[in-house]
Write a protein that holds these residues in place. Structure first.
Motif, PDB file in Angstrom:
ATOM      1  N   UNK A 174       0.837  -1.207   0.000  1.00  0.00           N
ATOM      2  CA  UNK A 174       0.000   0.000   0.000  1.00  0.00           C
ATOM      3  C   UNK A 174       0.870   1.256   0.000  1.00  0.00           C
ATOM      4  N   UNK A 175       1.918   1.252   0.830  1.00  0.00           N
ATOM      5  CA  UNK A 175       2.799   2.421   0.938  1.00  0.00           C
ATOM      6  C   UNK A 175       3.447   2.750  -0.412  1.00  0.00           C
ATOM      7  N   UNK A 176       3.921   1.710  -1.085  1.00  0.00           N
ATOM      8  CA  UNK A 176       4.565   1.927  -2.383  1.00  0.00           C
ATOM      9  C   UNK A 176       3.577   2.506  -3.390  1.00  0.00           C
ATOM     10  N   UNK A 177       2.342   2.003  -3.357  1.00  0.00           N
ATOM     11  CA  UNK A 177       1.307   2.532  -4.249  1.00  0.00           C
ATOM     12  C   UNK A 177       0.970   3.972  -3.900  1.00  0.00           C
ATOM     13  N   UNK A 178       0.845   4.228  -2.603  1.00  0.00           N
ATOM     14  CA  UNK A 178       0.490   5.577  -2.145  1.00  0.00           C
ATOM     15  C   UNK A 178       1.558   6.592  -2.538  1.00  0.00           C
ATOM     16  N   UNK A 179       2.819   6.214  -2.465  1.00  0.00           N
ATOM     17  CA  UNK A 179       3.902   7.119  -2.836  1.00  0.00           C
ATOM     18  C   UNK A 179       3.886   7.462  -4.325  1.00  0.00           C
ATOM     19  N   UNK A 180       3.136   6.690  -5.097  1.00  0.00           N
ATOM     20  CA  UNK A 180       3.018   6.966  -6.528  1.00  0.00           C
ATOM     21  C   UNK A 180       2.000   8.044  -6.849  1.00  0.00           C
ATOM     22  N   UNK A 181       1.317   8.570  -5.817  1.00  0.00           N
ATOM     23  CA  UNK A 181       0.360   9.653  -6.055  1.00  0.00           C
ATOM     24  C   UNK A 181       1.058  10.882  -6.622  1.00  0.00           C
ATOM     25  N   UNK A 182       0.365  11.569  -7.511  1.00  0.00           N
ATOM     26  CA  UNK A 182       0.873  12.816  -8.058  1.00  0.00           C
ATOM     27  C   UNK A 182       0.799  13.900  -6.981  1.00  0.00           C
ATOM     28  N   UNK A 183       1.937  14.500  -6.638  1.00  0.00           N
ATOM     29  CA  UNK A 183       2.002  15.450  -5.523  1.00  0.00           C
ATOM     30  C   UNK A 183       1.089  16.658  -5.733  1.00  0.00           C
ATOM     31  N   UNK A 184       1.085  17.208  -6.937  1.00  0.00           N
ATOM     32  CA  UNK A 184       0.281  18.395  -7.200  1.00  0.00           C
ATOM     33  C   UNK A 184      -1.214  18.080  -7.101  1.00  0.00           C
ATOM     34  N   UNK A 185      -1.610  16.916  -7.585  1.00  0.00           N
ATOM     35  CA  UNK A 185      -3.011  16.509  -7.485  1.00  0.00           C
ATOM     36  C   UNK A 185      -3.402  16.272  -6.034  1.00  0.00           C
ATOM     37  N   UNK A 186      -2.497  15.696  -5.272  1.00  0.00           N
ATOM     38  CA  UNK A 186      -2.770  15.429  -3.856  1.00  0.00           C
ATOM     39  C   UNK A 186      -2.953  16.750  -3.104  1.00  0.00           C
ATOM     40  N   UNK A 187      -2.100  17.711  -3.419  1.00  0.00           N
ATOM     41  CA  UNK A 187      -2.215  19.029  -2.797  1.00  0.00           C
ATOM     42  C   UNK A 187      -3.530  19.700  -3.188  1.00  0.00           C
ATOM     43  N   UNK A 188      -3.926  19.558  -4.456  1.00  0.00           N
ATOM     44  CA  UNK A 188      -5.181  20.146  -4.916  1.00  0.00           C
ATOM     45  C   UNK A 188      -6.374  19.536  -4.184  1.00  0.00           C
ATOM     46  N   UNK A 189      -6.274  18.249  -3.872  1.00  0.00           N
ATOM     47  CA  UNK A 189      -7.352  17.583  -3.142  1.00  0.00           C
ATOM     48  C   UNK A 189      -7.469  18.139  -1.730  1.00  0.00           C
ATOM     49  N   UNK A 190      -6.337  18.436  -1.093  1.00  0.00           N
ATOM     50  CA  UNK A 190      -6.362  19.074   0.222  1.00  0.00           C
ATOM     51  C   UNK A 190      -7.090  20.419   0.148  1.00  0.00           C
ATOM     52  N   UNK A 191      -6.819  21.190  -0.895  1.00  0.00           N
ATOM     53  CA  UNK A 191      -7.467  22.493  -1.040  1.00  0.00           C
ATOM     54  C   UNK A 191      -8.964  22.333  -1.279  1.00  0.00           C
ATOM     55  N   UNK A 192      -9.333  21.285  -2.017  1.00  0.00           N
ATOM     56  CA  UNK A 192     -10.749  21.000  -2.220  1.00  0.00           C
ATOM     57  C   UNK A 192     -11.437  20.750  -0.891  1.00  0.00           C
ATOM     58  N   UNK A 193     -10.770  20.003  -0.018  1.00  0.00           N
ATOM     59  CA  UNK A 193     -11.328  19.705   1.306  1.00  0.00           C
ATOM     60  C   UNK A 193     -11.630  20.979   2.088  1.00  0.00           C
ATOM     61  N   UNK A 194     -10.719  21.922   2.014  1.00  0.00           N
ATOM     62  CA  UNK A 194     -10.886  23.176   2.749  1.00  0.00           C
ATOM     63  C   UNK A 194     -12.139  23.918   2.291  1.00  0.00           C
ATOM     64  N   UNK A 195     -12.459  23.788   1.008  1.00  0.00           N
ATOM     65  CA  UNK A 195     -13.582  24.547   0.435  1.00  0.00           C
ATOM     66  C   UNK A 195     -14.938  23.852   0.587  1.00  0.00           C
TER      67      UNK A 195
END
Length: 231
Positions: free
Chosen positions: A186-207
């Protein structure tokens, strides 16, 4: 050499119950076998660790169609930049259903941010949803945590996904659940996430403000959350 596992009458009764329905909560199983909830949880964990229970599976009605898509920013879908409005994700989901010619009301399931999308979809398109299942729904960020969440998004973009790996995985994949040997995969798969997309998802959460969405839901809705989920 295969290890021998001693099973008592409680173990056998638990195995019979979870073989029929492995979604029964520990408290329900406890009532049926005459043990405490914590004792049932310990026994099931031991049975999994010992390889007596080797998988938790779902048997799907062959007449039931399953449609699943990758949200923007994940899997094979386009990457996100900046932030993503929740309604954009809802529009994507509607487009998927239309493209797949899904015309009857659906049983809609979502996890985390996906649960927020499912909830908003049901609020905007009530005629398209028969029921909802929301797993660990991420329905916004408390006001006192918003600045920290935005700072975290900025750090992910600046330093990459690995910069938050240990603290993030400590929350989303608790140590108590790592004994089955699946965590490293799972960790190896999770590290494959696109950083910019992951950050954008955090911003979506805030809104996200899901209060009006929740208030408008009129279909049967199941909400699930884990006891080890601090979020």
């Amino acid at each position: 050499m295969q290890e021998t596992v001693d099973l008592d009458s409680f173990d056998r009764r638990l195995l019979d119950l979870v073989r029929r329905d492995n979604l029964q909560p520990a408290r329900v199983l406890a009532e049926k076998v005459g043990l405490s909830e914590s004792a049932v949880s310990r026994r099931l964990r031991r049975l999994r660790d010992a390889g007596v229970i080797i998988a938790d599976v779902a048997v799907v009605d062959p007449a039931r169609r399953i449609v699943r898509h990758d949200m923007r920013g994940f899997g094979g879908s386009p990457r996100l930049r900046g932030s993503a409005d929740l309604d954009r994700h809802v529009d994507d989901l509607l487009a998927v259903f239309d493209a797949e010619r899904v015309e009857e009301p659906v049983d809609l399931c979502g996890m985390a941010v996906g649960a927020a999308v499912a909830l908003r979809f049901a609020a905007r398109h009530p005629d398209r949803v028969r029921s909802l299942a929301l797993m660990s729904p991420a329905l916004g960020v408390a006001a006192d945590r918003r600045e920290r969440t935005l700072a975290r998004a900025a750090r992910i973009e600046a330093e990459g996904i690995a910069a938050i790996a240990e603290e993030e995985l400590a929350i989303t994949y608790p140590t108590a659940l790592r004994a089955n040997g699946r965590f490293e995969t799972y960790r190896a798969t999770w590290l494959g996430n696109d950083a910019t997309s992951y950050a954008a998802t955090y911003r979506t959460l805030v809104d996200i403000d899901a209060a009006s969405d929740v208030a408008s839901i009129a279909v049967p809705t199941l909400v699930l959350a884990g006891t080890l989920d601090p979020l």
